[in-house]
Design an enzyme around this catalytic site. Structure first.
Site, PDB file in Angstrom:
ATOM      1  N   HIS A  79      -2.176  -2.193  -9.736  1.00  7.27           N
ATOM      2  CA  HIS A  79      -3.178  -1.620  -8.841  1.00  7.27           C
ATOM      3  C   HIS A  79      -4.416  -2.489  -8.879  1.00  7.27           C
ATOM      4  O   HIS A  79      -4.758  -3.034  -9.930  1.00  7.27           O
ATOM      5  CB  HIS A  79      -3.539  -0.191  -9.277  1.00  7.27           C
ATOM      6  CG  HIS A  79      -4.148   0.615  -8.185  1.00  7.27           C
ATOM      7  ND1 HIS A  79      -5.486   0.549  -7.892  1.00  7.27           N
ATOM      8  CD2 HIS A  79      -3.583   1.468  -7.305  1.00  7.27           C
ATOM      9  CE1 HIS A  79      -5.717   1.350  -6.868  1.00  7.27           C
ATOM     10  NE2 HIS A  79      -4.596   1.910  -6.487  1.00  7.27           N
TER      11      HIS A  79
ATOM     12  N   HIS B 154       0.878  -1.185   0.000  1.00  8.91           N
ATOM     13  CA  HIS B 154       0.000   0.000   0.000  1.00  8.91           C
ATOM     14  C   HIS B 154       0.909   1.227   0.000  1.00  8.91           C
ATOM     15  O   HIS B 154       1.769   1.372  -0.874  1.00  8.91           O
ATOM     16  CB  HIS B 154      -0.931  -0.107   1.217  1.00  8.91           C
ATOM     17  CG  HIS B 154      -2.068   0.854   1.274  1.00  8.91           C
ATOM     18  ND1 HIS B 154      -2.424   1.676   0.239  1.00  8.91           N
ATOM     19  CD2 HIS B 154      -2.958   1.143   2.280  1.00  8.91           C
ATOM     20  CE1 HIS B 154      -3.472   2.410   0.590  1.00  8.91           C
ATOM     21  NE2 HIS B 154      -3.812   2.105   1.832  1.00  8.91           N
TER      22      HIS B 154
ATOM     23  N   ASP C 256       2.811   5.577  -6.598  1.00 10.07           N
ATOM     24  CA  ASP C 256       4.062   5.485  -5.839  1.00 10.07           C
ATOM     25  C   ASP C 256       5.299   5.388  -6.716  1.00 10.07           C
ATOM     26  O   ASP C 256       6.415   5.458  -6.204  1.00 10.07           O
ATOM     27  CB  ASP C 256       4.012   4.260  -4.912  1.00 10.07           C
ATOM     28  CG  ASP C 256       2.992   4.441  -3.805  1.00 10.07           C
ATOM     29  OD1 ASP C 256       2.926   5.552  -3.270  1.00 10.07           O
ATOM     30  OD2 ASP C 256       2.264   3.492  -3.501  1.00 10.07           O
TER      31      ASP C 256
HETATM   32  N1  CMC Z   1       5.027  -6.667 -10.394  1.00  9.25           N
HETATM   33  C1  CMC Z   1       4.923  -7.857 -11.011  1.00  9.25           C
HETATM   34  N2  CMC Z   1       3.784  -8.547 -11.126  1.00  9.25           N
HETATM   35  C2  CMC Z   1       2.682  -8.006 -10.578  1.00  9.25           C
HETATM   36  C3  CMC Z   1       2.706  -6.762  -9.931  1.00  9.25           C
HETATM   37  C4  CMC Z   1       3.941  -6.080  -9.844  1.00  9.25           C
HETATM   38  N3  CMC Z   1       4.018  -4.910  -9.230  1.00  9.25           N
HETATM   39  N4  CMC Z   1       1.468  -6.465  -9.480  1.00  9.25           N
HETATM   40  C5  CMC Z   1       0.688  -7.498  -9.844  1.00  9.25           C
HETATM   41  N5  CMC Z   1       1.422  -8.412 -10.500  1.00  9.25           N
HETATM   42  C6  CMC Z   1       0.933  -9.654 -11.112  1.00  9.25           C
HETATM   43  C7  CMC Z   1       0.596 -10.684 -10.025  1.00  9.25           C
HETATM   44  O1  CMC Z   1       1.726 -11.490  -9.738  1.00  9.25           O
HETATM   45  C8  CMC Z   1      -0.513 -11.457 -10.710  1.00  9.25           C
HETATM   46  O2  CMC Z   1       0.068 -12.292 -11.669  1.00  9.25           O
HETATM   47  P1  CMC Z   1      -0.574 -13.772 -11.942  1.00  9.25           P
HETATM   48  O3  CMC Z   1      -1.928 -13.482 -12.515  1.00  9.25           O
HETATM   49  O4  CMC Z   1       0.372 -14.415 -12.889  1.00  9.25           O
HETATM   50  O5  CMC Z   1      -0.640 -14.432 -10.610  1.00  9.25           O
HETATM   51  C9  CMC Z   1      -1.296 -10.381 -11.486  1.00  9.25           C
HETATM   52  O6  CMC Z   1      -0.308  -9.364 -11.757  1.00  9.25           O
HETATM   53  C10 CMC Z   1      -2.455  -9.794 -10.707  1.00  9.25           C
HETATM   54  O7  CMC Z   1      -1.939  -9.251  -9.491  1.00  9.25           O
HETATM   55  P2  CMC Z   1      -2.632  -9.359  -8.081  1.00  9.25           P
HETATM   56  O8  CMC Z   1      -1.575  -9.520  -7.042  1.00  9.25           O
HETATM   57  O9  CMC Z   1      -3.723 -10.361  -8.114  1.00  9.25           O
HETATM   58  O10 CMC Z   1      -3.278  -7.924  -7.980  1.00  9.25           O
HETATM   59  P3  CMC Z   1      -3.870  -7.240  -6.674  1.00  9.25           P
HETATM   60  O11 CMC Z   1      -4.988  -6.395  -7.126  1.00  9.25           O
HETATM   61  O12 CMC Z   1      -4.164  -8.246  -5.622  1.00  9.25           O
HETATM   62  O13 CMC Z   1      -2.652  -6.356  -6.134  1.00  9.25           O
HETATM   63  C11 CMC Z   1      -1.166  -4.571  -5.795  1.00  9.25           C
HETATM   64  C12 CMC Z   1      -2.527  -4.997  -6.355  1.00  9.25           C
HETATM   65  C13 CMC Z   1      -1.048  -3.067  -5.860  1.00  9.25           C
HETATM   66  C14 CMC Z   1      -1.068  -5.018  -4.326  1.00  9.25           C
HETATM   67  C15 CMC Z   1      -0.046  -5.240  -6.635  1.00  9.25           C
HETATM   68  O14 CMC Z   1      -0.139  -4.810  -7.979  1.00  9.25           O
HETATM   69  C16 CMC Z   1       1.326  -4.962  -6.081  1.00  9.25           C
HETATM   70  O15 CMC Z   1       1.755  -5.662  -5.155  1.00  9.25           O
HETATM   71  N6  CMC Z   1       2.062  -3.922  -6.608  1.00  9.25           N
HETATM   72  C17 CMC Z   1       3.350  -3.549  -6.068  1.00  9.25           C
HETATM   73  C18 CMC Z   1       3.176  -2.749  -4.793  1.00  9.25           C
HETATM   74  C19 CMC Z   1       2.672  -1.347  -5.084  1.00  9.25           C
HETATM   75  O16 CMC Z   1       3.179  -0.656  -5.944  1.00  9.25           O
HETATM   76  N7  CMC Z   1       1.689  -0.916  -4.280  1.00  9.25           N
HETATM   77  C20 CMC Z   1       1.143   0.440  -4.357  1.00  9.25           C
HETATM   78  C21 CMC Z   1      -0.262   0.451  -4.865  1.00  9.25           C
HETATM   79  S1  CMC Z   1      -0.815   2.113  -5.344  1.00  9.25           S
HETATM   80  C22 CMC Z   1      -0.844   3.050  -3.907  1.00  9.25           C
HETATM   81  C23 CMC Z   1      -1.835   2.574  -2.945  1.00  9.25           C
HETATM   82  O17 CMC Z   1      -3.043   2.698  -3.177  1.00  9.25           O
HETATM   83  O18 CMC Z   1      -1.419   2.099  -1.905  1.00  9.25           O
END
Ligand code: CMC
Length: 437
Positions: free
Chosen positions: A307, A268, A363
């Site tokens: 996201h 987050h 971010d």
């Molecule tokens: N790098 C590589 N792969 C990713 C990333 C990433 N940053 N984000 C998602 N994926 C992949 C994930 O591994 C999954 O792949 P697969 O379908 O093969 O398993 C697919 O994309 C879908 O991801 P998810 O984890 O199911 O998506 P989510 O909605 O649960 O997670 C998130 C959203 C923001 C937690 C995630 O994208 C992430 O961990 N990003 C990096 C951390 C980050 O930048 N966070 C800040 C978010 S914006 C500010 C805020 O609101 O806090």
């Protein structure tokens, strides 16, 4: 006119049900009537991480994640960032309309009036270790305000709520700046009422022995824009924490502390700090392709990308990129920008990221800009928490005044053991290793 309802055939009982739809949703409680027999509790929904569950009706923030649209109270984020100050936007988020000139004057005066911390709160901060993480200090100090303002627990009293909202918005920059000064061993600087919200924050962060701090106007405006961009983002993890804790009628200081705790995580608000660490690890532009291979192999995530809601370019990231250029005109270009731009270039073309609709989020560029402005990475998430407090409080206020809301209490699907009797100690055998092993 098509009927606003679903017809559901329960194959278990061959019964049919008519479930009304409203605003593209069904009420989960309408499913409870679907039972296989008198002993059956009734059908529930199972939705870990709230992937497809609306937990409230809200009129604060609108996001269209596919189109990359973000609006506060109907106003596009781009217009607010260009034309308004942070305190104007905080007013809008909290009260629903942009303030008139007299309303803004009064609001700014009230917030400015509440920037001081009680001296005992300063002493509380002094108890932290010199290397304590600023988010831990911020979270604990916000919680500690609950002890300074015990009347805040009367959350159903609108006058009390209004006062605590002003206190929290006024005091967040002061606490944030004090955590920063504490980690550097510098004396705390008291708020200065001559300054705007962002200027005063800069004053409390960076004033040394000079009689009057002189904030750079370009940097102050850039900071204000960043505050606007971070002010609210509908039902994100920390807003959900604020609502969940607030639903027990805990006071707003404790609820905000819970929201701060949620924000601190690397998935987050903690991601901005992680982006900088990641850029340090990568080291130079030519190492980006090898790093991306590891991301695609699932070794780690590309921080600042992806996201839950945006499946398009995060509109805030675009504005931050623009604001960062303005800051670089004053500070000189941050060398890490080249690595970040190369990461973005490859990601936007690479099948792995394209297929999963992973774009830079808020971010990704904010840390590079903060670093150029002179902030250390450990304080980045604190910079996110200051403006988000306005959003958390608006979400909390909406929750408290919503007659449909109750204490947040999800259901579970129990998958543990059935009923069993306790075996005397001498007859027990090892069936699972000790959890600490
Ligand atoms: N790098 C590589 N792969 C990713 C990333 C990433 N940053 N984000 C998602 N994926 C992949 C994930 O591994 C999954 O792949 P697969 O379908 O093969 O398993 C697919 O994309 C879908 O991801 P998810 O984890 O199911 O998506 P989510 O909605 O649960 O997670 C998130 C959203 C923001 C937690 C995630 O994208 C992430 O961990 N990003 C990096 C951390 C980050 O930048 N966070 C800040 C978010 S914006 C500010 C805020 O609101 O806090």
């Amino acid at each position: 006119m098509p009927k606003e309802a679903l017809s559901i055939l329960d194959q278990r009982t061959h019964s049919t049900y008519e479930i009304p739809t409203h605003d593209g949703t069904i009420r989960a409680m309408d499913l409870r009537q679907m039972k296989t027999g008198p002993e059956d509790f009734g059908l529930m929904t199972y939705d870990p991480a709230f992937m497809n569950t609306a937990s409230c009706r809200s009129s604060i923030t609108f996001i269209d994640g596919d189109k990359g649209i973000l609006r506060y109270r109907g106003y596009p984020i781009e217009q607010l960032a260009e034309k308004c100050t942070f305190l104007e936007v905080a007013y809008l988020i909290l009260f629903g309309e942009l303030p008139t000139a007299p309303q803004l004057k009064e609001w700014v005066a009230e917030i400015t009036h509440h920037t001081m911390l009680h001296e005992t709160t300063k002493k509380f901060l002094e108890g932290f270790r010199y290397d304590a993480h600023p988010m831990g200090m911020l979270t604990s100090t916000v919680a500690a305000l609950s002890t300074v303002y015990p009347e805040a627990r009367h959350v159903l009293d609108p006058t009390v709520r209004a006062l605590e909202i002003k206190r929290l918005i006024g005091k967040m920059p002061t606490i944030a700046a004090y955590t920063y000064r504490h980690s550097l061993g510098y004396p705390y600087v008291y708020p200065d009422n001559d300054f705007s919200y962002s200027e005063n924050f800069m004053n409390m962060l960076w004033k040394m022995a000079e009689p009057k701090y002189q904030p750079n106007p370009i940097m102050a405006r850039a900071l204000d824009i960043l505050f606007i961009l971070h002010a609210d983002h509908e039902q994100n993890c920390s807003a959900n924490a604020m609502r969940a804790v607030g639903s027990s009628q805990a006071d707003p200081f404790l609820s905000t502390a819970a929201a701060c705790a949620a924000l601190s995580g690397p998935l987050h608000g903690g991601a901005n700090e992680e982006v900088l660490k990641m850029l340090d690890v990568i080291g130079s532009k030519d190492k980006v392709p090898a790093y991306m291979d590891k991301v695609k192999a699932g070794e780690f995530k590309l921080m600042g990308f992806g996201h839950r809601i945006y499946k398009n370019y995060d509109p805030r990231a675009r504005i931050i990129k623009w604001a960062a250029d303005k800051v670089f005109e004053v500070t000189g270009r941050n060398a890490k920008l080249d690595i970040a731009l190369e990461l973005e270039r490859i990601a936007l073309e690479d099948d792995y990221f394209v297929k999963r609709k992973l774009y830079p989020n808020v971010d990704f560029y904010s840390g590079i800009m903060y670093q150029a402005m002179g902030f250390k990475p450990e304080i980045f998430t604190v910079l996110f928490a200051i403006p988000r407090t306005a959003g958390w409080l608006a979400q909390w206020q909406e929750l408290i005044t919503d007659p449909e809301q109750k204490i947040a209490r999800p259901r579970q699907v129990y998958i543990g053991e059935g009923a069993r009797d306790v075996v005397p100690m001498e007859n027990r055998v090892v069936v699972a290793p000790h959890p600490a092993a």
